[in-house]
Design a protein around this motif. Structure first.
Motif, PDB file in Angstrom:
ATOM      1  N   TRP A 112       0.793  -1.078  -0.056  1.00 53.42           N
ATOM      2  CA  TRP A 112       0.225   0.022  -0.077  1.00 53.42           C
ATOM      3  C   TRP A 112       0.854   1.382   0.016  1.00 53.42           C
ATOM      4  CZ3 TRP A 112      -4.644   0.202  -1.521  1.00 53.42           C
ATOM      5  CH2 TRP A 112      -5.544  -0.885  -1.340  1.00 53.42           C
ATOM      6  N   LEU A 113       1.891   1.154   0.588  1.00 53.73           N
ATOM      7  CA  LEU A 113       2.698   2.255   0.659  1.00 53.73           C
ATOM      8  C   LEU A 113       3.506   2.729  -0.733  1.00 53.73           C
ATOM      9  CD1 LEU A 113       4.222   4.613   2.319  1.00 53.73           C
ATOM     10  CD2 LEU A 113       6.440   2.842   2.419  1.00 53.73           C
ATOM     11  N   PHE A 114       3.754   1.682  -1.574  1.00 54.72           N
ATOM     12  CA  PHE A 114       4.266   1.928  -2.815  1.00 54.72           C
ATOM     13  C   PHE A 114       3.173   2.383  -3.961  1.00 54.72           C
ATOM     14  CE2 PHE A 114       7.793  -0.933  -1.521  1.00 54.72           C
ATOM     15  CZ  PHE A 114       8.844  -0.077  -1.939  1.00 54.72           C
ATOM     16  N   ILE A 115       1.999   1.804  -3.576  1.00 53.30           N
ATOM     17  CA  ILE A 115       0.800   2.328  -4.644  1.00 53.30           C
ATOM     18  C   ILE A 115       0.443   3.478  -3.875  1.00 53.30           C
ATOM     19  CG2 ILE A 115      -1.648   1.867  -4.897  1.00 53.30           C
ATOM     20  CD1 ILE A 115      -1.098  -1.100  -4.440  1.00 53.30           C
ATOM     21  N   SER A 116       0.374   4.301  -2.767  1.00 48.98           N
ATOM     22  CA  SER A 116       0.034   5.508  -2.390  1.00 48.98           C
ATOM     23  C   SER A 116       0.967   6.495  -3.040  1.00 48.98           C
ATOM     24  CB  SER A 116       0.038   5.403  -0.774  1.00 48.98           C
ATOM     25  OG  SER A 116       1.391   5.350  -0.268  1.00 48.98           O
ATOM     26  N   ILE A 117       2.267   6.141  -3.162  1.00 49.49           N
ATOM     27  CA  ILE A 117       3.232   7.243  -3.749  1.00 49.49           C
ATOM     28  C   ILE A 117       2.941   7.283  -5.143  1.00 49.49           C
ATOM     29  CG2 ILE A 117       5.536   7.637  -4.335  1.00 49.49           C
ATOM     30  CD1 ILE A 117       6.380   5.791  -1.904  1.00 49.49           C
ATOM     31  N   ALA A 118       2.553   6.343  -5.757  1.00 50.10           N
ATOM     32  CA  ALA A 118       2.143   6.422  -7.207  1.00 50.10           C
ATOM     33  C   ALA A 118       0.825   7.258  -7.347  1.00 50.10           C
ATOM     34  CB  ALA A 118       2.127   5.078  -8.160  1.00 50.10           C
ATOM     35  N   VAL A 119      -0.238   7.025  -6.463  1.00 49.52           N
ATOM     36  CA  VAL A 119      -1.537   7.556  -6.395  1.00 49.52           C
ATOM     37  C   VAL A 119      -1.275   9.061  -6.118  1.00 49.52           C
ATOM     38  CG1 VAL A 119      -3.607   7.853  -5.395  1.00 49.52           C
ATOM     39  CG2 VAL A 119      -2.869   5.363  -6.036  1.00 49.52           C
ATOM     40  N   ILE A 120      -0.625   9.351  -5.159  1.00 49.13           N
ATOM     41  CA  ILE A 120      -0.253  10.770  -4.647  1.00 49.13           C
ATOM     42  C   ILE A 120       0.249  11.676  -5.872  1.00 49.13           C
ATOM     43  CG2 ILE A 120       0.992  12.356  -3.276  1.00 49.13           C
ATOM     44  CD1 ILE A 120       0.561  10.168  -1.208  1.00 49.13           C
ATOM     45  N   MET A 121       1.326  11.108  -6.739  1.00 45.61           N
ATOM     46  CA  MET A 121       1.880  11.532  -8.039  1.00 45.61           C
ATOM     47  C   MET A 121       1.103  11.680  -8.871  1.00 45.61           C
ATOM     48  SD  MET A 121       4.993  12.113  -6.942  1.00 45.61           S
ATOM     49  CE  MET A 121       6.221  12.271  -8.203  1.00 45.61           C
ATOM     50  N   ILE A 122       0.235  10.732  -9.256  1.00 49.42           N
ATOM     51  CA  ILE A 122      -0.637  10.828 -10.396  1.00 49.42           C
ATOM     52  C   ILE A 122      -1.775  11.803 -10.188  1.00 49.42           C
ATOM     53  CG2 ILE A 122      -2.751   9.740 -11.651  1.00 49.42           C
ATOM     54  CD1 ILE A 122      -1.113   7.110 -11.287  1.00 49.42           C
ATOM     55  N   CYS A 123      -2.115  11.968  -8.908  1.00 46.95           N
ATOM     56  CA  CYS A 123      -3.183  13.175  -8.537  1.00 46.95           C
ATOM     57  C   CYS A 123      -2.813  14.403  -8.591  1.00 46.95           C
ATOM     58  CB  CYS A 123      -3.789  12.642  -7.137  1.00 46.95           C
ATOM     59  SG  CYS A 123      -4.886  11.306  -7.017  1.00 46.95           S
ATOM     60  N   ALA A 124      -1.427  14.242  -8.178  1.00 46.21           N
ATOM     61  CA  ALA A 124      -0.849  15.886  -7.914  1.00 46.21           C
ATOM     62  C   ALA A 124      -0.617  16.414  -9.254  1.00 46.21           C
ATOM     63  CB  ALA A 124       0.269  15.824  -7.080  1.00 46.21           C
ATOM     64  N   PHE A 125       0.199  15.482 -10.284  1.00 44.42           N
ATOM     65  CA  PHE A 125       0.557  16.011 -11.392  1.00 44.42           C
ATOM     66  C   PHE A 125      -0.624  15.577 -12.707  1.00 44.42           C
ATOM     67  CE2 PHE A 125       4.263  15.450  -8.875  1.00 44.42           C
ATOM     68  CZ  PHE A 125       4.691  16.752  -9.040  1.00 44.42           C
ATOM     69  N   TYR A 126      -1.609  15.203 -12.412  1.00 43.93           N
ATOM     70  CA  TYR A 126      -2.509  14.476 -13.623  1.00 43.93           C
ATOM     71  C   TYR A 126      -3.843  15.016 -13.367  1.00 43.93           C
ATOM     72  CZ  TYR A 126      -4.533  11.986 -17.269  1.00 43.93           C
ATOM     73  OH  TYR A 126      -5.084  11.451 -18.319  1.00 43.93           O
ATOM     74  N   PHE A 127      -4.481  14.481 -12.235  1.00 43.72           N
ATOM     75  CA  PHE A 127      -6.005  15.015 -11.740  1.00 43.72           C
ATOM     76  C   PHE A 127      -6.128  16.380 -11.508  1.00 43.72           C
ATOM     77  CE2 PHE A 127      -6.171  10.202 -11.690  1.00 43.72           C
ATOM     78  CZ  PHE A 127      -6.836   9.920 -12.714  1.00 43.72           C
ATOM     79  N   TYR A 128      -5.209  16.811 -10.343  1.00 41.26           N
ATOM     80  CA  TYR A 128      -5.276  17.990 -10.117  1.00 41.26           C
ATOM     81  C   TYR A 128      -5.283  19.165 -11.014  1.00 41.26           C
ATOM     82  CZ  TYR A 128      -4.388  22.341  -7.302  1.00 41.26           C
ATOM     83  OH  TYR A 128      -4.450  23.725  -6.801  1.00 41.26           O
ATOM     84  N   PRO A 129      -4.273  19.040 -11.881  1.00 40.83           N
ATOM     85  CA  PRO A 129      -4.008  20.098 -13.150  1.00 40.83           C
ATOM     86  C   PRO A 129      -5.468  19.968 -13.934  1.00 40.83           C
ATOM     87  CG  PRO A 129      -2.170  18.963 -12.780  1.00 40.83           C
ATOM     88  CD  PRO A 129      -3.416  18.275 -11.651  1.00 40.83           C
ATOM     89  N   MET A 130      -6.180  18.768 -14.348  1.00 37.76           N
ATOM     90  CA  MET A 130      -7.319  18.720 -15.048  1.00 37.76           C
ATOM     91  C   MET A 130      -8.509  19.415 -14.277  1.00 37.76           C
ATOM     92  SD  MET A 130      -7.230  14.696 -16.377  1.00 37.76           S
ATOM     93  CE  MET A 130      -8.903  14.751 -17.041  1.00 37.76           C
ATOM     94  N   ILE A 131      -8.676  19.240 -13.130  1.00 33.61           N
ATOM     95  CA  ILE A 131      -9.557  19.977 -12.463  1.00 33.61           C
ATOM     96  C   ILE A 131      -9.415  21.592 -12.254  1.00 33.61           C
ATOM     97  CG2 ILE A 131     -11.057  19.998 -10.232  1.00 33.61           C
ATOM     98  CD1 ILE A 131     -10.061  17.073  -9.655  1.00 33.61           C
ATOM     99  N   GLN A 132      -8.385  21.802 -12.177  1.00 37.29           N
ATOM    100  CA  GLN A 132      -7.954  23.290 -12.182  1.00 37.29           C
ATOM    101  C   GLN A 132      -8.366  23.904 -13.271  1.00 37.29           C
ATOM    102  OE1 GLN A 132      -7.215  25.227  -9.367  1.00 37.29           O
ATOM    103  NE2 GLN A 132      -7.712  23.567  -8.190  1.00 37.29           N
ATOM    104  N   ALA A 133      -8.025  23.067 -14.539  1.00 37.37           N
ATOM    105  CA  ALA A 133      -8.197  23.648 -15.933  1.00 37.37           C
ATOM    106  C   ALA A 133      -9.552  23.735 -16.135  1.00 37.37           C
ATOM    107  CB  ALA A 133      -7.613  22.488 -16.935  1.00 37.37           C
TER     108      ALA A 133
END
Length: 303
Positions: free
Chosen positions: A25-46
């Motif tokens: 779960w620790l390894f998965i959480s790092i990937a999820v955080i990175m994807i959310c921060a650099f992919y989904f968050y910019p999409m929502i902000q756009a």
């Protein structure tokens, strides 16, 4: 009692398997955080930005005004028309060409297959800017292409590949076809090598010609790959930017302007209007979703 103990022993490994492994779960959480921060968050902000207008600190919400502006923006409609022209003309040509080349290179009797496969695939790993600049000089008024055609007496005067609206579009289509045909060819070639050769042997025994084998065996078995390459090519064409900017700069007179270049112009070339630029960018998202659904339906894929 012994049966109950045996049952408990059998259930114990299952319970252990169901227990969360915190390392995983620790390894998965790092990937999820990175994807959310650099992919989904910019999409929502756009998306939120597409409902705003203004510059700098004066930006404010205007509702659907930006989306209404799309339908009356002549420059956007021109960019949309140009992009659809590239899509309708270039993507089918590239898909058919890639499929044809992959069938030729899959022939077991062909010599130097590795060389030909590498040569055709190499364009898609070249720098976008570098190859665009090379094409600009090749198709210039005094470029190599015009000189070759004139030496062969195919034309009497140079073709204005860059400055004529019609020929400028042709140049862009040739450029992106040259670059991405080899990329799609690799997918078809990989799929062809996974088709059991006994199927073709049985077809030859039944008297099927190579052309009939191609349309009754190869095409149906490659249907998922054809659908995949069609969708990815559609997405890539709708996001076309580098070739247009570096070869024709969107000219002459917006004749080759693409939607992505128009987004860039709205953000950095004209007076910055990031809200409307975000709106135009989401028009690409909508087009990709709609065209993907149409392609799935046309291919008869129910999944």
């Amino acid at each position: 009692m012994k049966q109950a103990a045996a049952t408990n022993n059998n259930l114990q490994p299952r319970r252990n398997r169901l227990q969360p492994t915190w390392t995983g779960w620790l390894f998965i959480s790092i990937a999820v955080i990175m994807i959310c921060a650099f992919y989904f968050y910019p999409m929502i902000q756009a998306l939120l930005l597409s409902f705003k207008t203004g510059t700098g600190a004066n930006i404010h919400y205007t509702g659907l005004d930006n989306y209404k502006r799309l339908f009356t923006d002549t420059v956007f409609l021109t960019a949309l028309k140009n992009t659809f022209l590239y899509l309708i003309v270039q993507v089918p040509i590239m898909i058919v060409l890639a499929l044809f080349i992959s069938v030729l290179l899959n022939d077991s009797k062909l010599r130097f297959k590795g060389f030909f496969r590498t040569a055709i695939f190499l364009p898609c790993v070249t720098s976008l800017v570098a190859y665009s600049v090379v094409f600009k000089y090749l198709f210039g008024g005094d470029g190599l292409v015009n000189k070759l055609f004139m030496n062969l007496h195919l034309i009497s005067e140079p073709i204005q590949w860059i400055t004529d609206p019609f020929w400028a579009k042709i140049t862009i289509i040739i450029a992106i076809t040259w670059r991405w045909t080899g990329y799609n060819m690799i997918f078809y070639l990989s799929a062809l090598q996974n088709i059991d050769s006994s199927i073709y042997e049985a077809a030859r025994i039944d008297g099927a010609s190579p052309i009939r084998q191609f349309f009754t065996i190869t095409i149906p078995l490659l249907k998922p790959i054809i659908l995949f390459t069609s969708i990815t090519s559609t997405i890539g064409t709708l996001q076309l930017f580098d070739e247009v900017v570096n070869i024709t700069k969107g000219g002459p007179g917006n004749a080759t302007l693409s939607i992505s270049q128009y987004i860039y112009n709205l953000s950095f070339k004209y007076t910055p209007d990031f809200g409307y630029a975000a709106t135009v960018s989401y028009s690409i998202v909508v087009l990709i979703v709609l065209l993907s659904i149409i392609q799935f339906k046309a291919a008869g894929d129910k999944k």
